[in-house]
Scaffold this active site. Structure first.
Site, short mmCIF file in Angstrom:
data_model
loop_
_atom_site.label_atom_id
_atom_site.label_comp_id
_atom_site.label_asym_id
_atom_site.label_seq_id
_atom_site.Cartn_x
_atom_site.Cartn_y
_atom_site.Cartn_z
CE LYS A 21 35.30 14.75 -2.92
NZ LYS A 21 34.17 13.81 -2.99
CB SER B 226 32.03 14.52 0.17
OG SER B 226 32.37 13.65 -0.89
CB SER C 254 30.16 12.36 -2.74
OG SER C 254 29.97 12.10 -1.39
#
EC number: 6.3.5.7
Length: 487
Positions: A82, A157, A181
């Site tokens: 990420k 997210s 997330s």
């Protein structure tokens, strides 16, 4: 299963084929870049790829194998990370304009551990800006589409991480989970998402959102792949004082185990008005399957669940407003051009550099920490957090694991304009695990209107093993979802 393409293989299968000389690391990495080339325009999971470097690393790994050198536990496995996990020499932006040109100057501990075990990092995935959001629409770079329906969100997210696994662009992706997330996008995209106990995996090199809630997690196609990755990334780290010194077990030893006699709790507060009835059916089907495997299922109560969302949305923004104070246009990152004095530099830089959702949370956080409201909001929220934690402690003395839905709805449309409050309420089933610091896993449970729906297991702190055990047993009982071909 018959595999026509390498990208359809799990991480475990790829590693086995590499170790047995059936495949070279270069072949494996190339096949995933071919897949990315084919589907990435539709999905937009990644913000950057490191093709030349990754292929170079793959060739070096092939040379290592040829010379009979010891190979790491993730040898030959492509992995994505990420955009809020630092990697030396790699652009790391947290998908924010304020960091659009920031280059990592060191490796996060998880990245270091992956490299030491011969994993090959192939790219950086899209996310909501500073991990604030549940759609991946707040990214400064671009929106990401859900591989199951390109007109829907992948969740957030860690939406890019989940979409990259669901689109079979990579077998394993690392994300971060502050309030769901990793688990919510895993549910929306039909993959497995695992949030370890707070303090099980080092946060060193993870860009901070809310330091008492953040945890690096893993997304993969199977529970087995989660276990393989957790064996590498979990454990003590001199650079993160919050990491537990507890010994890390071999998580793969908890695969293919009998779950007869395990006691599973269903919290009545999670089966509420607002939960899509078809999602409840998916959970009910999982309950039926678990009973057939010999588990005992009982109703339990987590009485402070209704306070979880307001508690989280006081504490997380408060910590975020403090953590994000460092982005001021002076030390690093974006700097506004037209300013007259120091104060105007701060104001313009932060106004131009942060997106709307990040600014909203900074303002909420600053408000609840201010002198007149600290006791009324922040202090009270800390007390309620303790009550939520106690609820989990009490219940987990009675049952082995807790089973719940992951999200109250399926993936919503990219065009949906939900209010911030509506989006915050989407976190109702996931944030308690972060507030209580317990481990949690999201497993694909079935389909609703041809869209994937996950079920969530939560367990005692530092008992990731039982979640691996029960999720693996359920996965094998109900079968894996066939991921979209995207042809």
């Amino acid at each position: 299963m018959v595999y026509n393409n390498l990208y359809e293989l799990t991480a475990k299968e790829l590693r086995d084929k590499f170790l047995s000389n059936e495949l070279s690391a270069e072949e494996i990495v190339n096949s995933f870049y071919e897949r990315i080339e084919k589907v990435e325009d539709k999905i937009k999971s990644f913000v950057s790829l490191r093709k030349d470097k990754a292929l170079d690393e793959a060739r070096k790994l092939d040379e290592k194998r040829k010379n009979g050198e010891k190979l790491g536990r993730l040898a030959g496995i492509p992995i994505a990370i990420k955009d809020n996990i630092l990697m030396e020499g790699q652009k790391s932006t947290s998908c924010s304009k304020i960091l659009e040109n920031y280059i990592g100057i060191y490796d996060a501990t998880v990245v270091k551990k992956l490299k030491e075990e011969d994993a090959i990092i192939i790219g950086i995935t899209n996310m909501d800006e500073f991990a604030m959001g549940s759609t991946t629409k707040t990214s400064f770079h671009h929106k990401t589409s859900n591989p199951w329906d390109l007109n829907r969100v992948p969740g957030g997210s860690s939406g890019g991480a989940a979409a990259s696994v669901a689109a079979q662009e990579v077998p394993i992706s690392l994300g971060s989970d502050t309030g769901g997330s990793v688990r919510q996008p895993a549910s929306f995209c039909g993959v497995v998402g695992f949030k370890p106990t707070y303090g099980r995996v080092s946060r060193y090199g993870l860009m901070a959102f809310a330091s008492s809630l953040d945890q690096i997690g893993t997304l993969a196609k199977t529970v087995e792949d989660i276990a393989i990755c957790m064996n590498v990334i979990a454990g003590v780290d001199d650079y993160d004082a919050t990491v537990s010194k507890k010994e890390v077990p071999d998580y793969t030893e908890f695969l293919n185990k009998d779950i007869k006699g395990l006691k599973i709790g269903l919290p009545k507060e999670y089966f509420i008005e607002g939960l899509n009835p078809e999602i409840k059916n998916v959970v009910d089907n999982s309950v039926k399957a678990l009973k057939e495997l010999g588990a005992e299922v009982v109703e339990i109560s987590l009485p402070h669940t209704k306070y979880a969302v307001p508690t989280y949305y006081v504490l997380a923004p408060a910590e975020a407003s403090s953590n994000l104070a460092r982005f001021d246009g002076i030390r690093y990152g974006y700097r506004a051009k037209d300013y007259t004095d120091l104060e105007s530099l701060y104001v313009k830089t932060r106004s131009e550099g942060f997106g709307a959702e990040v600014k909203r949370r900074i303002m909420i956080g600053t408000y609840v920490l201010s002198a007149g409201f600290y006791d009324a909001y922040f202090k009270k929220a800390q007390k309620v957090r303790t009550l939520i934690k106690q609820d989990f402690e009490n219940v987990l003395n009675e049952v082995d694991v807790i089973l719940t839905p992951v999200a109250p709805s399926v993936a919503f449309k990219l065009s949906d304009t939900k209010t911030p409050i509506e989006l915050y309420l989407e976190d109702i089933f996931t944030i308690s695990a972060n507030l209580a610091g317990v481990p949690a896993i999201s497993l694909p449970g079935g389909l609703v209107d041809n869209l994937p729906v996950g079920v969530q297991f939560m367990g005692k702190p530092f008992d990731e093993e039982i979640l691996i055990k029960i999720a693996d047993a359920l996965e094998k009982k109900i079968g894996r979802l066939n991921l979209p071909k995207l042809d």
